[in-house]
Motif scaffolding. Structure first.
Motif, mmCIF file in Angstrom:
data_model
loop_
_atom_site.group_PDB
_atom_site.id
_atom_site.type_symbol
_atom_site.label_atom_id
_atom_site.label_comp_id
_atom_site.label_asym_id
_atom_site.label_seq_id
_atom_site.Cartn_x
_atom_site.Cartn_y
_atom_site.Cartn_z
ATOM 1 N N HIS A 329 27.334 40.701 50.405
ATOM 2 C CA HIS A 329 26.998 42.112 50.587
ATOM 3 C C HIS A 329 26.809 42.790 49.234
ATOM 4 C CE1 HIS A 329 27.008 46.181 52.144
ATOM 5 N NE2 HIS A 329 28.042 46.481 51.359
ATOM 6 N N ALA A 330 27.675 42.436 48.282
ATOM 7 C CA ALA A 330 27.565 43.037 46.949
ATOM 8 C C ALA A 330 26.282 42.591 46.255
ATOM 9 C CB ALA A 330 28.782 42.657 46.100
ATOM 10 N N GLU A 331 25.937 41.325 46.392
ATOM 11 C CA GLU A 331 24.738 40.839 45.739
ATOM 12 C C GLU A 331 23.490 41.405 46.400
ATOM 13 O OE1 GLU A 331 25.092 36.666 45.799
ATOM 14 O OE2 GLU A 331 26.596 36.571 44.212
ATOM 15 N N GLY A 332 23.599 41.720 47.698
ATOM 16 C CA GLY A 332 22.474 42.346 48.372
ATOM 17 C C GLY A 332 22.189 43.728 47.836
ATOM 18 N N GLU A 333 23.178 44.374 47.209
ATOM 19 C CA GLU A 333 22.978 45.695 46.638
ATOM 20 C C GLU A 333 22.497 45.629 45.195
ATOM 21 O OE1 GLU A 333 26.774 47.448 47.057
ATOM 22 O OE2 GLU A 333 26.586 47.807 49.215
ATOM 23 N N GLY A 334 22.113 44.446 44.723
ATOM 24 C CA GLY A 334 21.601 44.317 43.371
ATOM 25 C C GLY A 334 22.635 43.933 42.340
ATOM 26 N N ARG A 335 23.856 43.620 42.752
ATOM 27 C CA ARG A 335 24.907 43.227 41.813
ATOM 28 C C ARG A 335 25.001 41.702 41.737
ATOM 29 N NH1 ARG A 335 30.413 46.238 43.105
ATOM 30 N NH2 ARG A 335 30.951 44.861 41.376
ATOM 31 N N THR A 336 25.318 41.229 40.559
ATOM 32 C CA THR A 336 25.557 39.802 40.373
ATOM 33 C C THR A 336 27.054 39.566 40.322
ATOM 34 O OG1 THR A 336 23.499 39.516 39.146
ATOM 35 C CG2 THR A 336 25.179 37.814 38.886
ATOM 36 N N THR A 337 27.550 38.748 41.228
ATOM 37 C CA THR A 337 28.991 38.517 41.332
ATOM 38 C C THR A 337 29.374 37.245 40.588
ATOM 39 O OG1 THR A 337 29.029 39.584 43.504
ATOM 40 C CG2 THR A 337 30.920 38.203 42.926
ATOM 41 N N ARG A 338 30.337 37.362 39.712
ATOM 42 C CA ARG A 338 30.875 36.205 39.004
ATOM 43 C C ARG A 338 32.107 35.708 39.743
ATOM 44 N NH1 ARG A 338 30.385 40.062 35.178
ATOM 45 N NH2 ARG A 338 32.659 40.221 35.060
ATOM 46 N N ARG A 339 32.195 34.393 39.896
ATOM 47 C CA ARG A 339 33.334 33.805 40.599
ATOM 48 C C ARG A 339 33.956 32.732 39.737
ATOM 49 N NH1 ARG A 339 29.056 34.117 43.679
ATOM 50 N NH2 ARG A 339 29.024 35.500 45.477
ATOM 51 N N GLU A 340 35.263 32.671 39.748
ATOM 52 C CA GLU A 340 35.976 31.670 38.959
ATOM 53 C C GLU A 340 37.070 31.013 39.795
ATOM 54 O OE1 GLU A 340 35.747 33.026 34.266
ATOM 55 O OE2 GLU A 340 37.624 33.211 35.385
ATOM 56 N N LEU A 341 37.249 29.730 39.571
ATOM 57 C CA LEU A 341 38.392 28.992 40.117
ATOM 58 C C LEU A 341 39.202 28.507 38.927
ATOM 59 C CD1 LEU A 341 39.947 27.539 42.443
ATOM 60 C CD2 LEU A 341 38.459 25.576 42.010
ATOM 61 N N ARG A 342 40.422 29.016 38.811
ATOM 62 C CA ARG A 342 41.280 28.664 37.684
ATOM 63 C C ARG A 342 42.488 27.894 38.202
ATOM 64 N NH1 ARG A 342 39.625 34.142 36.290
ATOM 65 N NH2 ARG A 342 41.475 34.998 37.302
ATOM 66 N N VAL A 343 42.691 26.691 37.673
ATOM 67 C CA VAL A 343 43.801 25.832 38.075
ATOM 68 C C VAL A 343 44.670 25.605 36.843
ATOM 69 C CG1 VAL A 343 44.490 23.645 39.098
ATOM 70 C CG2 VAL A 343 42.329 24.717 39.786
ATOM 71 N N ARG A 344 45.952 25.883 36.983
ATOM 72 C CA ARG A 344 46.868 25.756 35.841
ATOM 73 C C ARG A 344 48.120 25.002 36.274
ATOM 74 N NH1 ARG A 344 50.956 29.354 34.461
ATOM 75 N NH2 ARG A 344 50.009 30.917 35.851
ATOM 76 N N GLY A 345 48.407 23.915 35.570
ATOM 77 C CA GLY A 345 49.648 23.201 35.812
ATOM 78 C C GLY A 345 50.810 23.917 35.152
ATOM 79 N N VAL A 346 51.936 23.987 35.851
ATOM 80 C CA VAL A 346 53.145 24.641 35.328
ATOM 81 C C VAL A 346 54.213 23.574 35.165
ATOM 82 C CG1 VAL A 346 54.878 26.428 35.690
ATOM 83 C CG2 VAL A 346 52.530 26.788 36.465
ATOM 84 N N ARG A 347 54.466 23.199 33.924
ATOM 85 C CA ARG A 347 55.385 22.109 33.610
ATOM 86 C C ARG A 347 54.961 20.852 34.362
ATOM 87 N NH1 ARG A 347 61.241 25.252 33.056
ATOM 88 N NH2 ARG A 347 60.502 26.823 31.571
ATOM 89 N N ALA A 348 55.911 20.101 34.899
ATOM 90 C CA ALA A 348 55.559 18.825 35.522
ATOM 91 C C ALA A 348 55.514 18.890 37.040
ATOM 92 C CB ALA A 348 56.552 17.736 35.099
ATOM 93 N N ARG A 349 55.960 20.000 37.631
ATOM 94 C CA ARG A 349 56.085 20.048 39.097
ATOM 95 C C ARG A 349 55.615 21.375 39.669
ATOM 96 N NH1 ARG A 349 57.087 15.885 42.375
ATOM 97 N NH2 ARG A 349 58.406 17.176 43.697
ATOM 98 N N GLY A 350 54.633 21.988 39.066
ATOM 99 C CA GLY A 350 54.182 23.274 39.565
ATOM 100 C C GLY A 350 52.700 23.471 39.340
ATOM 101 N N ILE A 353 46.913 28.460 41.221
ATOM 102 C CA ILE A 353 45.465 28.478 41.411
ATOM 103 C C ILE A 353 45.035 29.927 41.633
ATOM 104 C CG2 ILE A 353 43.537 27.714 42.839
ATOM 105 C CD1 ILE A 353 45.141 25.264 43.575
ATOM 106 N N GLU A 354 44.012 30.334 40.908
ATOM 107 C CA GLU A 354 43.456 31.672 41.059
ATOM 108 C C GLU A 354 41.987 31.572 41.459
ATOM 109 O OE1 GLU A 354 46.012 34.279 37.841
ATOM 110 O OE2 GLU A 354 44.181 33.294 37.173
ATOM 111 N N VAL A 355 41.625 32.295 42.497
ATOM 112 C CA VAL A 355 40.235 32.415 42.924
ATOM 113 C C VAL A 355 39.845 33.870 42.710
ATOM 114 C CG1 VAL A 355 38.596 32.160 44.812
ATOM 115 C CG2 VAL A 355 40.516 30.575 44.619
ATOM 116 N N ALA A 356 38.998 34.104 41.725
ATOM 117 C CA ALA A 356 38.681 35.478 41.330
ATOM 118 C C ALA A 356 37.177 35.709 41.421
ATOM 119 C CB ALA A 356 39.162 35.748 39.906
ATOM 120 N N ASP A 357 36.802 36.943 41.790
ATOM 121 C CA ASP A 357 35.389 37.330 41.772
ATOM 122 C C ASP A 357 35.289 38.786 41.341
ATOM 123 O OD1 ASP A 357 35.297 39.208 44.100
ATOM 124 O OD2 ASP A 357 35.748 37.425 45.268
ATOM 125 N N SER A 358 34.104 39.154 40.930
ATOM 126 C CA SER A 358 33.839 40.525 40.487
ATOM 127 C C SER A 358 33.076 41.306 41.547
ATOM 128 C CB SER A 358 33.045 40.500 39.179
ATOM 129 O OG SER A 358 31.803 39.823 39.360
#
Length: 414
Positions: A329-350, A353-358
């Motif tokens: 819907h946002a892109e239909g209004e002329g906006r370009t949406t950026r999306r990111e998938l960020r995966v981060r290990g926390v020490r050895a057992r954690g 994950i972040e799924v972000a968009d603009s």
């Protein structure tokens, strides 16, 4: 003489297979080391041949190529921007080699020696192999030695004989092809292992869950037979007040045991590498019509239970699907949406994950209860697995969905 006691079986250490990520890491770090070593070996020749070049050109070439080698080495050992640094080095070398004839103003000062750039040719072709696709790497590996051979024949390249120029160009070409073949074959073999591991993991997960469900069913059947049926028979046969009191107590006990059995579902205990989860998420992204930028940090050496991996995978995919659907819907209004998938290990057992968009964002409090994507597929699934989910969004400010396992990993305390 008493029989000898059998020796305990020695535990067999699980051998870890080589993954595509490990192949890329080893190849890139070797490139970083070789780039520094080869660059150091050419300093004397570069300073000597700078007298044959336009004033300041020799220092400029050294600054560009040696600086690119240092940046490449830092990138390979920090694992940040490796492909970009490799591509930058390959392009810088090709431009420097192509510009060499125009920079030479005194060919006699070369004394027939090969341009010092020649000794960095293998570093450049290896950088192209690390950074580019197979087709691009093949083209670069063929083109650069050929370009050098042409320059070598000219006075600005030392005025070598055709035979010597062909020999030096072929030597550089053979080294480049050998590196290309080795890295490509290792990558293909590692990718085949990755696919086999993913398939084996999925089959094992299904079998483990079926086994756990069967054990749970047997346990519940035994509980029903031993507790519930016994209680019902006792209640049916109760005639005195004491017998009725005993039957009531047995009923309460059976109810408590049934409740406890229902609250402890089956689970699997084996651990899975975080890199497997990353590969599964990358595979899921291929089914979406919108691209995501993937950033992975500290994934090496992190292992998570199968149940946690499944929860993180399902929640992250649901978040990506939501972003892809509602961003249209946002892109239909002329906006370009950026999306990111960020995966981060926390020490050895954690893992976080972040799924972000603009995109246009939304008010999480205004989401109807019947909309199950956020509440069930993300929040409740993570909570049931011992993790945590958080949705940060405002109308007009985009959306970030964060899922973490265990729950403490959300604050980096796993």
């Amino acid at each position: 003489m008493p029989p000898a006691e059998p020796r305990a079986a020695r535990p067999v250490a699980r051998r870890r297979s080589v993954t595509r990520a490990q192949v890329d890491t080893v190849a890139s770090r070797a490139l970083g080391v070789v780039g520094i070593v080869f660059s150091a070996q050419t300093v004397g020749s570069a300073l000597d041949q700078s007298r044959a070049l336009v004033e300041g050109a020799g220092i400029a070439l050294m600054a560009v190529l040696y600086g690119a080698a240092v940046v490449l080495a830092l990138a390979t050992f920090t694992k940040v921007g490796v492909r970009s640094a490799s591509l930058a080095y390959a392009i810088a070398y090709a431009l420097a080699l192509a510009a060499w004839p125009a920079l030479v103003v005194d060919p006699s000062a070369l004394r027939g020696d090969a341009p010092w750039l020649y000794f960095l040719c293998t570093v450049a072709t290896t950088a192209a192999v690390v950074a580019a696709s197979v087709g691009g790497a093949v083209g670069y590996t063929l083109a650069v030695p050929v370009l050098y051979g042409i320059i070598r024949i000219t006075p600005t390249g030392g005025g070598a004989s055709v035979l010597l120029a062909v020999f030096e160009a072929m030597y550089a070409l053979i080294l480049g092809v050998v590196v290309l073949v080795i890295i490509t074959m290792l990558r293909q073999a590692a990718e085949a292992v990755d696919l086999a591991q993913d398939a084996a993991l999925q089959r094992y997960d299904v079998a483990a869950r079926q086994h756990a469900n069967e054990i749970e069913r047997v346990k519940v059947d035994a509980l029903v037979h031993d507790a519930v049926l016994t209680t019902l028979l006792s209640a049916a046969a109760a005639e005195t007040d004491d017998e009725r009191t005993l039957a009531a107590r047995m009923a309460r006990d059976a109810e408590r045991r049934l409740y406890q059995a229902g609250g402890t579902g089956p689970s699997t205990q084996d651990d899975v590498a975080l890199t497997v989860l990353v590969r599964r998420l990358r595979g899921a992204m291929t089914t979406l019509t919108t691209p995501f930028t993937v950033r992975v940090v500290n994934a090496g050496g992190v292992e998570l239970p199968v149940e946690a991996v499944e929860a993180l995978y399902t929640a992250a995919v649901q978040a990506m699907v939501n972003s892809a659907q509602h961003a249209e819907h946002a892109e239909g209004e002329g906006r370009t949406t950026r999306r990111e998938l960020r995966v981060r290990g926390v020490r050895a057992r954690g893992c976080v994950i972040e799924v972000a968009d603009s995109g246009v964002g939304f008010d999480p409090a205004a989401v109807p209860q019947e909309r199950l994507g956020l509440r069930v597929s993300i929040e409740e699934r993570m909570a049931n697995a011992g993790g945590r989910a958080r949705i940060d969004s405002k109308p007009g400010h985009g959306t970030t969905v964060t899922v973490a396992w265990p729950a403490e990993a959300m604050e980096g305390r796993a």
